[in-house]
Every structure is written in structure tokens, then in C-alpha cells.
Design a protein around this motif. Structure first.
Motif, PDB file in Angstrom:
ATOM      1  N   LEU A 159       0.635  -1.198  -0.451  1.00 15.28           N
ATOM      2  CA  LEU A 159       0.056  -0.233  -0.036  1.00 15.28           C
ATOM      3  C   LEU A 159       0.845   0.849  -0.354  1.00 15.28           C
ATOM      4  O   LEU A 159       2.096   1.460   0.752  1.00 15.28           O
ATOM      5  CB  LEU A 159      -0.810  -0.121   1.266  1.00 15.28           C
ATOM      6  CG  LEU A 159      -2.086  -0.996   1.646  1.00 15.28           C
ATOM      7  CD1 LEU A 159      -2.849  -1.145   3.034  1.00 15.28           C
ATOM      8  CD2 LEU A 159      -3.100  -0.195  -0.493  1.00 15.28           C
ATOM      9  N   CYS A 160       0.531   1.540  -1.196  1.00 15.82           N
ATOM     10  CA  CYS A 160       1.602   3.720  -1.103  1.00 15.82           C
ATOM     11  C   CYS A 160       0.243   4.512  -0.771  1.00 15.82           C
ATOM     12  O   CYS A 160       0.024   4.732  -2.315  1.00 15.82           O
ATOM     13  CB  CYS A 160       2.084   3.119  -1.457  1.00 15.82           C
ATOM     14  SG  CYS A 160       3.088   4.459  -1.847  1.00 15.82           S
ATOM     15  N   THR A 161      -0.372   4.992   0.077  1.00 15.77           N
ATOM     16  CA  THR A 161      -1.532   6.246   0.526  1.00 15.77           C
ATOM     17  C   THR A 161      -1.430   7.444   1.428  1.00 15.77           C
ATOM     18  O   THR A 161      -2.141   8.653   0.982  1.00 15.77           O
ATOM     19  CB  THR A 161      -2.777   5.705   0.765  1.00 15.77           C
ATOM     20  OG1 THR A 161      -2.318   4.822   2.333  1.00 15.77           O
ATOM     21  CG2 THR A 161      -3.488   4.306  -0.270  1.00 15.77           C
ATOM     22  N   GLN A 162      -0.427   6.841   2.289  1.00 19.48           N
ATOM     23  CA  GLN A 162      -0.170   8.505   3.652  1.00 19.48           C
ATOM     24  C   GLN A 162       1.202   9.210   2.544  1.00 19.48           C
ATOM     25  O   GLN A 162       1.854   9.001   2.045  1.00 19.48           O
ATOM     26  CB  GLN A 162       1.266   7.058   4.273  1.00 19.48           C
ATOM     27  CG  GLN A 162      -0.177   6.782   5.126  1.00 19.48           C
ATOM     28  CD  GLN A 162      -0.585   7.075   6.066  1.00 19.48           C
ATOM     29  OE1 GLN A 162      -1.298   7.957   6.332  1.00 19.48           O
ATOM     30  NE2 GLN A 162      -1.844   5.959   6.038  1.00 19.48           N
ATOM     31  N   VAL A 163       0.195  10.734   2.914  1.00 15.37           N
ATOM     32  CA  VAL A 163       1.071  11.681   2.590  1.00 15.37           C
ATOM     33  C   VAL A 163       1.622  12.811   4.256  1.00 15.37           C
ATOM     34  O   VAL A 163       1.824  13.348   3.646  1.00 15.37           O
ATOM     35  CB  VAL A 163      -0.090  12.306   1.380  1.00 15.37           C
ATOM     36  CG1 VAL A 163      -0.402  11.251   0.818  1.00 15.37           C
ATOM     37  CG2 VAL A 163      -1.306  13.006   1.950  1.00 15.37           C
ATOM     38  N   VAL A 199      -3.534  -3.760   8.330  1.00 13.73           N
ATOM     39  CA  VAL A 199      -3.485  -2.472   7.162  1.00 13.73           C
ATOM     40  C   VAL A 199      -2.726  -1.489   6.924  1.00 13.73           C
ATOM     41  O   VAL A 199      -1.950  -1.307   5.952  1.00 13.73           O
ATOM     42  CB  VAL A 199      -4.633  -2.196   6.991  1.00 13.73           C
ATOM     43  CG1 VAL A 199      -4.514  -1.358   5.495  1.00 13.73           C
ATOM     44  CG2 VAL A 199      -5.567  -3.591   5.980  1.00 13.73           C
ATOM     45  N   ASP A 200      -1.893  -0.433   8.380  1.00 16.69           N
ATOM     46  CA  ASP A 200      -1.329   0.277   8.469  1.00 16.69           C
ATOM     47  C   ASP A 200      -0.064  -0.502   8.536  1.00 16.69           C
ATOM     48  O   ASP A 200       0.800   0.460   7.903  1.00 16.69           O
ATOM     49  CB  ASP A 200      -1.285   0.285  10.302  1.00 16.69           C
ATOM     50  CG  ASP A 200      -2.520   1.856  10.210  1.00 16.69           C
ATOM     51  OD1 ASP A 200      -3.418   2.028  10.035  1.00 16.69           O
ATOM     52  OD2 ASP A 200      -2.615   1.597  11.817  1.00 16.69           O
ATOM     53  N   ARG A 201       0.593  -1.821   9.013  1.00 13.46           N
ATOM     54  CA  ARG A 201       1.691  -2.056   8.201  1.00 13.46           C
ATOM     55  C   ARG A 201       2.663  -2.293   6.940  1.00 13.46           C
ATOM     56  O   ARG A 201       3.825  -2.635   7.226  1.00 13.46           O
ATOM     57  CB  ARG A 201       2.318  -3.497   9.467  1.00 13.46           C
ATOM     58  CG  ARG A 201       1.991  -3.670  10.837  1.00 13.46           C
ATOM     59  CD  ARG A 201       1.588  -4.506  12.179  1.00 13.46           C
ATOM     60  NE  ARG A 201       2.164  -3.673  13.420  1.00 13.46           N
ATOM     61  CZ  ARG A 201       2.802  -4.158  14.505  1.00 13.46           C
ATOM     62  NH1 ARG A 201       3.617  -3.478  13.649  1.00 13.46           N
ATOM     63  NH2 ARG A 201       3.039  -3.313  15.625  1.00 13.46           N
ATOM     64  N   GLU A 202       1.078  -2.431   6.136  1.00 15.76           N
ATOM     65  CA  GLU A 202       1.206  -2.819   4.623  1.00 15.76           C
ATOM     66  C   GLU A 202       1.598  -1.377   3.980  1.00 15.76           C
ATOM     67  O   GLU A 202       2.028  -1.471   2.640  1.00 15.76           O
ATOM     68  CB  GLU A 202      -0.197  -3.742   4.143  1.00 15.76           C
ATOM     69  CG  GLU A 202      -0.142  -4.809   4.520  1.00 15.76           C
ATOM     70  CD  GLU A 202       0.747  -5.395   4.729  1.00 15.76           C
ATOM     71  OE1 GLU A 202       1.613  -5.687   3.837  1.00 15.76           O
ATOM     72  OE2 GLU A 202       0.944  -6.480   5.039  1.00 15.76           O
ATOM     73  N   GLU A 203       2.071  -0.616   4.856  1.00 16.95           N
ATOM     74  CA  GLU A 203       2.150   0.907   4.318  1.00 16.95           C
ATOM     75  C   GLU A 203       3.161   0.745   3.703  1.00 16.95           C
ATOM     76  O   GLU A 203       4.257   1.026   4.174  1.00 16.95           O
ATOM     77  CB  GLU A 203       1.401   2.505   4.904  1.00 16.95           C
ATOM     78  CG  GLU A 203      -0.030   1.963   4.908  1.00 16.95           C
ATOM     79  CD  GLU A 203      -0.662   2.916   3.708  1.00 16.95           C
ATOM     80  OE1 GLU A 203       0.207   3.185   2.541  1.00 16.95           O
ATOM     81  OE2 GLU A 203      -1.918   2.802   3.040  1.00 16.95           O
ATOM     82  N   PHE A 204       3.906   1.731   2.096  1.00 14.67           N
ATOM     83  CA  PHE A 204       5.286   1.884   2.037  1.00 14.67           C
ATOM     84  C   PHE A 204       6.273   2.524   3.253  1.00 14.67           C
ATOM     85  O   PHE A 204       7.079   2.460   3.902  1.00 14.67           O
ATOM     86  CB  PHE A 204       5.186   2.122   0.969  1.00 14.67           C
ATOM     87  CG  PHE A 204       6.735   2.376  -0.044  1.00 14.67           C
ATOM     88  CD1 PHE A 204       7.767   1.301   0.197  1.00 14.67           C
ATOM     89  CD2 PHE A 204       6.853   3.540  -0.232  1.00 14.67           C
ATOM     90  CE1 PHE A 204       9.009   1.318  -0.166  1.00 14.67           C
ATOM     91  CE2 PHE A 204       8.061   3.370  -0.398  1.00 14.67           C
ATOM     92  CZ  PHE A 204       9.793   2.741  -0.478  1.00 14.67           C
ATOM     93  N   LEU A 205       5.171   3.433   3.542  1.00 17.86           N
ATOM     94  CA  LEU A 205       5.657   5.339   4.873  1.00 17.86           C
ATOM     95  C   LEU A 205       6.130   4.072   6.006  1.00 17.86           C
ATOM     96  O   LEU A 205       7.174   4.015   6.424  1.00 17.86           O
ATOM     97  CB  LEU A 205       4.986   5.509   5.078  1.00 17.86           C
ATOM     98  CG  LEU A 205       5.658   7.019   5.577  1.00 17.86           C
ATOM     99  CD1 LEU A 205       6.481   7.736   4.990  1.00 17.86           C
ATOM    100  CD2 LEU A 205       4.194   7.843   6.367  1.00 17.86           C
ATOM    101  N   PHE A 206       5.351   3.271   6.376  1.00 15.59           N
ATOM    102  CA  PHE A 206       5.265   2.588   7.434  1.00 15.59           C
ATOM    103  C   PHE A 206       7.019   0.879   7.270  1.00 15.59           C
ATOM    104  O   PHE A 206       7.365   0.848   7.949  1.00 15.59           O
ATOM    105  CB  PHE A 206       4.778   1.319   7.925  1.00 15.59           C
ATOM    106  CG  PHE A 206       4.271   0.871   9.428  1.00 15.59           C
ATOM    107  CD1 PHE A 206       4.099   1.919  10.406  1.00 15.59           C
ATOM    108  CD2 PHE A 206       4.975  -0.570   9.381  1.00 15.59           C
ATOM    109  CE1 PHE A 206       3.989   0.466  11.763  1.00 15.59           C
ATOM    110  CE2 PHE A 206       5.359  -1.041  10.913  1.00 15.59           C
ATOM    111  CZ  PHE A 206       4.654  -0.746  11.772  1.00 15.59           C
ATOM    112  N   CYS A 207       6.439   0.729   6.016  1.00 12.23           N
ATOM    113  CA  CYS A 207       7.953   0.076   5.825  1.00 12.23           C
ATOM    114  C   CYS A 207       9.360   0.663   6.003  1.00 12.23           C
ATOM    115  O   CYS A 207      10.087  -0.122   6.330  1.00 12.23           O
ATOM    116  CB  CYS A 207       7.453  -1.089   4.652  1.00 12.23           C
ATOM    117  SG  CYS A 207       6.416  -2.119   4.296  1.00 12.23           S
ATOM    118  N   LEU A 208       8.976   1.355   5.106  1.00  6.74           N
ATOM    119  CA  LEU A 208      11.037   2.169   5.557  1.00  6.74           C
ATOM    120  C   LEU A 208      10.989   2.760   6.800  1.00  6.74           C
ATOM    121  O   LEU A 208      12.309   2.697   6.863  1.00  6.74           O
ATOM    122  CB  LEU A 208      10.220   3.161   4.328  1.00  6.74           C
ATOM    123  CG  LEU A 208      10.466   3.748   2.683  1.00  6.74           C
ATOM    124  CD1 LEU A 208       9.923   5.080   2.365  1.00  6.74           C
ATOM    125  CD2 LEU A 208      11.529   2.843   2.019  1.00  6.74           C
TER     126      LEU A 208
END
Length: 281
Positions: free
Chosen positions: A115-119, A174-183
Motif C-alpha cells: 500500500l502507498c497512500t500516506q501523504v 493494514v497500517d503495517r503494509e503501508e510503504f511509509l511504515f515499511c521504510l
């Protein structure tokens, strides 16, 4: 990488395979002139060195010549890894710690849609609650323990790694699948000789800078909202001998992400190999 049931977009995993090198359906070009300022910034490089990641992490850029179609991502990824210009330029660290290139016939690619939705970095504000990070930004310490060769010495790493942590549910699956969280997670965990930060600030600043380099956005002309247009895959590639990329060994901190910009027709590759020592890119 194990394939899980795709009950949500965050959990969707695809796999592509082939018995021989596929005919070129796309043309890819290495873009060595493309810079990634975050990885060239002296302050960030000093942090990466402290975290045992400098010289083990790299970003590269490639272009492609046709429209990216999500429903054909399997073909796209197989064509990418087996295209000659990618095969001879895609960097990875050998078992001896030397930079080399892929240079092999890839038979299978496993790609997990990320997922990549966080801005906004406000995504991490919740860490300042419930005894993980104090109001002044200091990270709460805990008794040392190990998880997959990674030292857990504070409550932040418990949140990132241990499901039994009292604060693990600050972030949903779902939060943990965000690219921002992964980075953020990768930077916090670092390499095998990581010297951890006592303050949250350096992790947030480095995550923000790297995310900005890798992710492409577009403003909606009507709503004026900023939307992310990039598609992100976490990838593993296999040749006739088995797993070959990002490493022959599976580890939390061995990772490769492909970030696709469908408008510019660019692919950014973020790569890291878990280990120790300083090497030059």
C-alpha cells in the motif's frame, strides 16, 4: 516470501514464473544519472553508517517504454528482471559483501503489492502515546531481547516486531503494509551492528526524505488534494538455484522494493542487504 490469502489490497501477493528467458515485451533502460538526494545527504549517510546500513543500501532508476498495466504486472516484472539492461545493472551484495549485479536468468518473481497512500508524517503521531515515545521524543527503553538476530532494546522495536507487545495494536495489519511504515521499520531496525537512536527524530527525518525521493504525487485539480500515483512492489526473484534477489538468504532486513511511476514510466529500486561493515557503493 510466503503467499497469503488476498483478503485485502494490502495482502495481495502475485507470483510470476517462466521456464526460459521471456522475449522482450518491454524495453527497460538503466538511468545512472538519476540521483536520490536522501542517500547522498551527509547527515543521512552518517545516520545510515551508525545504523549499519551505509554501503549496504542503494537506490537505482530504470525507465520503460510502454504503459504500465496493473493487471499485467506479472509479465511486467518478469520482463524487468530478465531484460539485459536490468540484468547487467541491477545491484546486489554478494555473500562476501561485494557489490555485484544480478546477471542471471530469473525463472520466478514473487511480488507483494505494498500500500502507498500516506501523504503525512502524522501517521507516526500515535507513537507518542502509551509508553513508546515520550513527549520530548525520547524512546522508552526495555530489557534486551533478540528477534531474528535483531536486538530489541526499546519499546519502539517491540511495536515494530513483537505481536505480543502491549502496544503492537497501535498499528493495524493494514497500517503495517503501508510503504511509509515499511521504510520507517527498516530504518529503525538497521543492520547487524546497528547503534540505535535514543530519540525518534532521526528515524522520522530519514524516512520522510527517502519516501519523498521514491514516491511520486499528483495534485487533484478539483479537490486540490495530493494523491500518490506510484505503485509499490516488494519483490523476490529466483533462478535455477533458488532465491537470488535481494539475497540468497531470507531475512527481515533483506529487501528490495520496486516503485513504479506510471506517468514518467520510471521504476525506482530500493535495495538493502542485512549485515555489518562499511562498503562503498
Amino acid at each position: 516470501m510466503a503467499t497469503r490469502g488476498a483478503s485485502s489490497p494490502a495482502e495481495a501477493t502475485t507470483s510470476a514464473s517462466g521456464d526460459q528467458r521471456m522475449p522482450a515485451r518491454y524495453t527497460f533502460h538503466h538511468l545512472p544519472q538519476k540521483s536520490f538526494p536522501a542517500l547522498e545527504n551527509k547527515e543521512i549517510r552518517d545516520r545510515l553508517l551508525k545504523w549499519s546500513m551505509d554501503g549496504r543500501i542503494t537506490a537505482q532508476a530504470f525507465s520503460f517504454d510502454q504503459n504500465f498495466k496493473g493487471y499485467k504486472q506479472d509479465d511486467f516484472l518478469m520482463a524487468f528482471f530478465n531484460h539485459p539492461d536490468v540484468n547487467r545493472n541491477l545491484k546486489l551484495l554478494s555473500a562476501s559483501g561485494q557489490w555485484t549485479t544480478l546477471d542471471t536468468n530469473v525463472r520466478k518473481v514473487e511480488a507483494k503489492n505494498i500500500l502507498c497512500t500516506q501523504v503525512s508524517m502524522s501517521f507516526f503521531d500515535r507513537l507518542y502515546s502509551k509508553g513508546v515515545v515520550r513527549e520530548n521524543g525520547n524512546i522508552v527503553k526495555c530489557f534486551d531481547e533478540y528477534h531474528d538476530d535483531i536486538l530489541i532494546a526499546d519499546e519502539l522495536r517491540k511495536v515494530l516486531l513483537l505481536e505480543e507487545s502491549d502496544h503492537y495494536n497501535l498499528y493495524s495489519n493494514v497500517d503495517r503494509e503501508e510503504f511509509l511504515f515499511c521504510l520507517f521499520k527498516h530504518l529503525c531496525l538497521g543492520g547487524s551492528l546497528c547503534q540505535y537512536e535514543d530519540h525518534l527524530g532521526p528515524y522520522l527525518e530519514t524516512t520522510k526524505a527517502l519516501y519523498k525521493d521514491l514516491v511520486s504525487v499528483q495534485k487533484d485539480p478539483e479537490t486540490k488534494e495530493i494523491n500518490i500515483i506510484s505503485t509499490v512492489f516488494k519483490v523476490c526473484a529466483y533462478d535455477t538455484h533458488g532465491l537470488c534477489y535481494p539475497s540468497s538468504n531470507s531475512h527481515e532486513q533483506n529487501f528490495a522494493y520496486l516503485i513504479v511511476n506510471p506517468l514518467k514510466r520510471h521504476i525506482y529500486v530500493l535495495y538493502h542487504s542485512f549485515g555489518a561493515g562499511f562498503f562503498c557503493n
